[in-house]
Design a protein around this motif. Sequence first.
Motif, PDB file in Angstrom:
ATOM      1  N   MET A 131      97.191  52.707  41.815  1.00 41.91           N
ATOM      2  CA  MET A 131      98.655  52.955  41.007  1.00 41.91           C
ATOM      3  C   MET A 131      99.147  51.907  41.858  1.00 41.91           C
ATOM      4  N   ARG A 132     100.336  51.666  40.370  1.00 46.74           N
ATOM      5  CA  ARG A 132     101.230  50.383  41.021  1.00 46.74           C
ATOM      6  C   ARG A 132     102.496  51.043  41.684  1.00 46.74           C
ATOM      7  N   ALA A 133     103.432  50.700  42.486  1.00 42.82           N
ATOM      8  CA  ALA A 133     104.533  50.783  43.190  1.00 42.82           C
ATOM      9  C   ALA A 133     105.481  50.422  43.710  1.00 42.82           C
ATOM     10  N   PHE A 134     106.364  50.768  42.998  1.00 43.44           N
ATOM     11  CA  PHE A 134     107.649  49.023  43.424  1.00 43.44           C
ATOM     12  C   PHE A 134     107.699  49.093  44.728  1.00 43.44           C
ATOM     13  N   GLN A 135     107.850  48.773  45.967  1.00 41.92           N
ATOM     14  CA  GLN A 135     108.100  49.086  47.435  1.00 41.92           C
ATOM     15  C   GLN A 135     108.605  48.501  47.822  1.00 41.92           C
ATOM     16  N   LEU A 136     109.599  49.169  49.440  1.00 38.43           N
ATOM     17  CA  LEU A 136     110.606  48.063  49.678  1.00 38.43           C
ATOM     18  C   LEU A 136     109.546  47.758  51.126  1.00 38.43           C
ATOM     19  N   VAL A 137     109.082  46.233  51.514  1.00 38.12           N
ATOM     20  CA  VAL A 137     107.752  46.300  52.027  1.00 38.12           C
ATOM     21  C   VAL A 137     109.265  45.723  53.534  1.00 38.12           C
ATOM     22  N   ARG A 138     110.490  44.196  53.206  1.00 31.03           N
ATOM     23  CA  ARG A 138     110.967  44.603  54.478  1.00 31.03           C
ATOM     24  C   ARG A 138     111.811  44.451  54.408  1.00 31.03           C
ATOM     25  N   ALA A 139     112.622  44.567  55.422  1.00 31.97           N
ATOM     26  CA  ALA A 139     114.808  44.760  55.190  1.00 31.97           C
ATOM     27  C   ALA A 139     115.268  43.510  54.988  1.00 31.97           C
ATOM     28  N   GLN A 140     116.176  43.559  53.883  1.00 33.68           N
ATOM     29  CA  GLN A 140     116.933  43.008  53.243  1.00 33.68           C
ATOM     30  C   GLN A 140     115.777  41.552  52.389  1.00 33.68           C
ATOM     31  N   GLU A 141     114.332  42.299  52.057  1.00 32.26           N
ATOM     32  CA  GLU A 141     113.890  41.077  51.633  1.00 32.26           C
ATOM     33  C   GLU A 141     114.056  42.123  49.783  1.00 32.26           C
ATOM     34  N   PRO A 142     113.280  41.377  48.352  1.00 30.85           N
ATOM     35  CA  PRO A 142     113.314  42.151  47.467  1.00 30.85           C
ATOM     36  C   PRO A 142     112.357  42.902  47.412  1.00 30.85           C
ATOM     37  N   PRO A 143     111.845  44.072  46.981  1.00 32.28           N
ATOM     38  CA  PRO A 143     111.051  45.047  47.226  1.00 32.28           C
ATOM     39  C   PRO A 143     110.082  44.173  46.067  1.00 32.28           C
ATOM     40  N   GLU A 144     108.833  44.670  46.310  1.00 29.22           N
ATOM     41  CA  GLU A 144     107.566  44.130  45.377  1.00 29.22           C
ATOM     42  C   GLU A 144     106.468  45.298  44.617  1.00 29.22           C
ATOM     43  N   LEU A 145     106.234  45.009  43.562  1.00 28.21           N
ATOM     44  CA  LEU A 145     105.748  45.701  43.296  1.00 28.21           C
ATOM     45  C   LEU A 145     104.193  45.712  43.390  1.00 28.21           C
ATOM     46  N   ARG A 146     103.011  46.405  44.146  1.00 27.34           N
ATOM     47  CA  ARG A 146     101.944  46.365  44.841  1.00 27.34           C
ATOM     48  C   ARG A 146     101.180  47.511  44.381  1.00 27.34           C
ATOM     49  N   GLU A 147     100.114  47.293  44.240  1.00 30.95           N
ATOM     50  CA  GLU A 147      99.342  48.514  44.067  1.00 30.95           C
ATOM     51  C   GLU A 147      98.481  49.233  45.751  1.00 30.95           C
ATOM     52  N   VAL A 148      98.904  50.245  45.005  1.00 26.08           N
ATOM     53  CA  VAL A 148      98.788  51.588  46.501  1.00 26.08           C
ATOM     54  C   VAL A 148      97.654  52.631  45.443  1.00 26.08           C
ATOM     55  N   PRO A 149      97.314  53.169  46.910  1.00 25.44           N
ATOM     56  CA  PRO A 149      96.020  54.734  46.199  1.00 25.44           C
ATOM     57  C   PRO A 149      96.900  55.505  45.929  1.00 25.44           C
ATOM     58  N   VAL A 150      96.216  56.253  44.786  1.00 28.19           N
ATOM     59  CA  VAL A 150      97.130  56.969  44.218  1.00 28.19           C
ATOM     60  C   VAL A 150      96.894  58.659  45.529  1.00 28.19           C
ATOM     61  N   PRO A 151      98.568  59.898  45.408  1.00 28.22           N
ATOM     62  CA  PRO A 151      98.159  60.299  46.594  1.00 28.22           C
ATOM     63  C   PRO A 151      97.343  61.607  46.085  1.00 28.22           C
ATOM     64  N   GLU A 152      96.544  62.214  47.135  1.00 26.76           N
ATOM     65  CA  GLU A 152      95.813  63.939  47.083  1.00 26.76           C
ATOM     66  C   GLU A 152      96.726  64.043  47.002  1.00 26.76           C
ATOM     67  N   PRO A 153      97.064  65.438  46.398  1.00 25.16           N
ATOM     68  CA  PRO A 153      97.525  66.551  46.931  1.00 25.16           C
ATOM     69  C   PRO A 153      97.088  67.634  47.892  1.00 25.16           C
ATOM     70  N   GLY A 154      97.398  67.794  49.178  1.00 27.03           N
ATOM     71  CA  GLY A 154      97.361  68.586  50.397  1.00 27.03           C
ATOM     72  C   GLY A 154      97.808  69.505  50.172  1.00 27.03           C
ATOM     73  N   PRO A 155      97.558  70.878  51.194  1.00 30.84           N
ATOM     74  CA  PRO A 155      98.077  72.489  50.766  1.00 30.84           C
ATOM     75  C   PRO A 155      99.062  72.416  50.666  1.00 30.84           C
ATOM     76  N   GLY A 156     100.084  73.668  49.518  1.00 28.67           N
ATOM     77  CA  GLY A 156     101.378  73.099  49.313  1.00 28.67           C
ATOM     78  C   GLY A 156     101.824  72.122  48.107  1.00 28.67           C
ATOM     79  N   GLN A 157     101.097  70.659  48.281  1.00 35.30           N
ATOM     80  CA  GLN A 157     102.043  70.427  47.735  1.00 35.30           C
ATOM     81  C   GLN A 157     101.614  70.286  46.426  1.00 35.30           C
ATOM     82  N   VAL A 158     102.295  68.980  45.922  1.00 29.25           N
ATOM     83  CA  VAL A 158     102.086  68.468  43.952  1.00 29.25           C
ATOM     84  C   VAL A 158     101.765  67.082  43.969  1.00 29.25           C
ATOM     85  N   LEU A 159     101.617  66.702  43.391  1.00 30.94           N
ATOM     86  CA  LEU A 159     101.500  65.239  42.532  1.00 30.94           C
ATOM     87  C   LEU A 159     101.456  65.456  41.423  1.00 30.94           C
ATOM     88  N   VAL A 160     102.864  64.997  41.246  1.00 32.63           N
ATOM     89  CA  VAL A 160     103.895  64.907  40.254  1.00 32.63           C
ATOM     90  C   VAL A 160     103.408  63.291  39.315  1.00 32.63           C
TER      91      VAL A 160
END
Length: 345
Positions: free
Chosen positions: A1-30
């Motif tokens: 999935m795409r995510a808008f991430q802060l990668v390095r301090a004081q540098e502009p955030p970046e749109l990156r490709e990251v894995p979709v997280p897997e919800p563990g016990p008690g967690q919820v994927l929204v």
Amino acid sequence: MRAFQLVRAQEPPELREVPVPEPGPGQVLVKIGGAGACHSDLHIMENPSPGGGTRLPFSLGHENAGWVETPGPGVSGFAPGDPVMVYGAWGCGVCVNCREGRENYCQEGMHQGGGLSGYDGGMAEYLLVPAARFLVPLGDLDPREAAPLSDAGLTSYHAVKRSLHLLGPGSTAVVIGAGGLGQMAIQFLRALSAATTVVAVDSAAGKLETARRMGADEVLLAGDQAVTRIKDMTRQQGAELVLDMVGVDATLRTAAQVARTLGHVTIVGIGGGALPVNFLSPPHECSVASPYWGYIPELMEVITLARQGKVTMLVEHFPLDRAAEAYRLLHEGKIKGRAVITPHG
Ligand code: NAD
Ligand code: ZN
Ligand code: ZN
């Protein structure tokens, strides 16, 4: 999935490709409907060690709403497709403050949620919420419109509610900074204390027009004349409540000048200013507080007020690939209300 991430301090955030997280016990994927762009994110981006230097990269976005995608093992009460608000201050859930729904004041110091530090936030297609207790049903509200209620709404609601006992007939409340938070504060004052005169102060004329539409009785450009006018309006007594949604030296000075004896000066803005306090200023027995965010039951009250049509966030939508532009416009003061990133359109 795409995510808008802060990668390095004081540098502009970046749109990156990251894995979709897997919800563990008690967690919820929204599945994210909307993720609001808060001014605090600009402070985080400018900070040399964002989030206290805990962990980079992380996805921005601490003001989130969407639909339950996958409830993790053991989660009950929520089903796929349910529209939900995400309460953003993720505490330990065990200390007394957390048990009272005050996870923003978790005694374990864990009150930094997704998008602030350590955890990924909602400027992504999906958000992993660590416990179902952070979800509040949205009812018939659209997550794309409602997302800012979880911070701009909740924070300003909390700041108003703690001072309601001061706001009787003939009282005055001053809101300094009529941006995302300030516009909501004006509406909560209107909804909860109809007899209070609400004054909005901002350095931008356009924001004052919006403040007027949101229910402010009087709108004033920031500066010495605003102080004089508020003193005149209150027979030189000053206002019962002053909410500073900016928090720089100049606004804090104004706040102390226009508050009355036994009043409240409430510092919500994280502008980095400081307020000198001595015997004469702020006025006698005027309390100064710096609330952080709000409580889970208060978020439910905010949602109720929004469902009743008593408060609405003025929202401008941006797709995920225009998140950087949304923050640039926020930085330039060109967002009228709240910019909301909508990863699924
Ligand atoms: P925003 O950018 O939407 O609004 C800020 C408003 O302040 C704008 O209308 C701007 O014109 C006005 N302003 C700026 N400088 C001013 C000045 N000198 N005098 C008068 N008005 C001035 O920002 P926002 O998202 O509403 O956030 C407001 C502040 O609240 C930020 O500092 C943010 O970090 C902070 N915040 C605090 C909490 C908390 O829990 N305490 C939560 C969320 C946001
Ligand atoms: Zn925020
Ligand atoms: Zn706790």
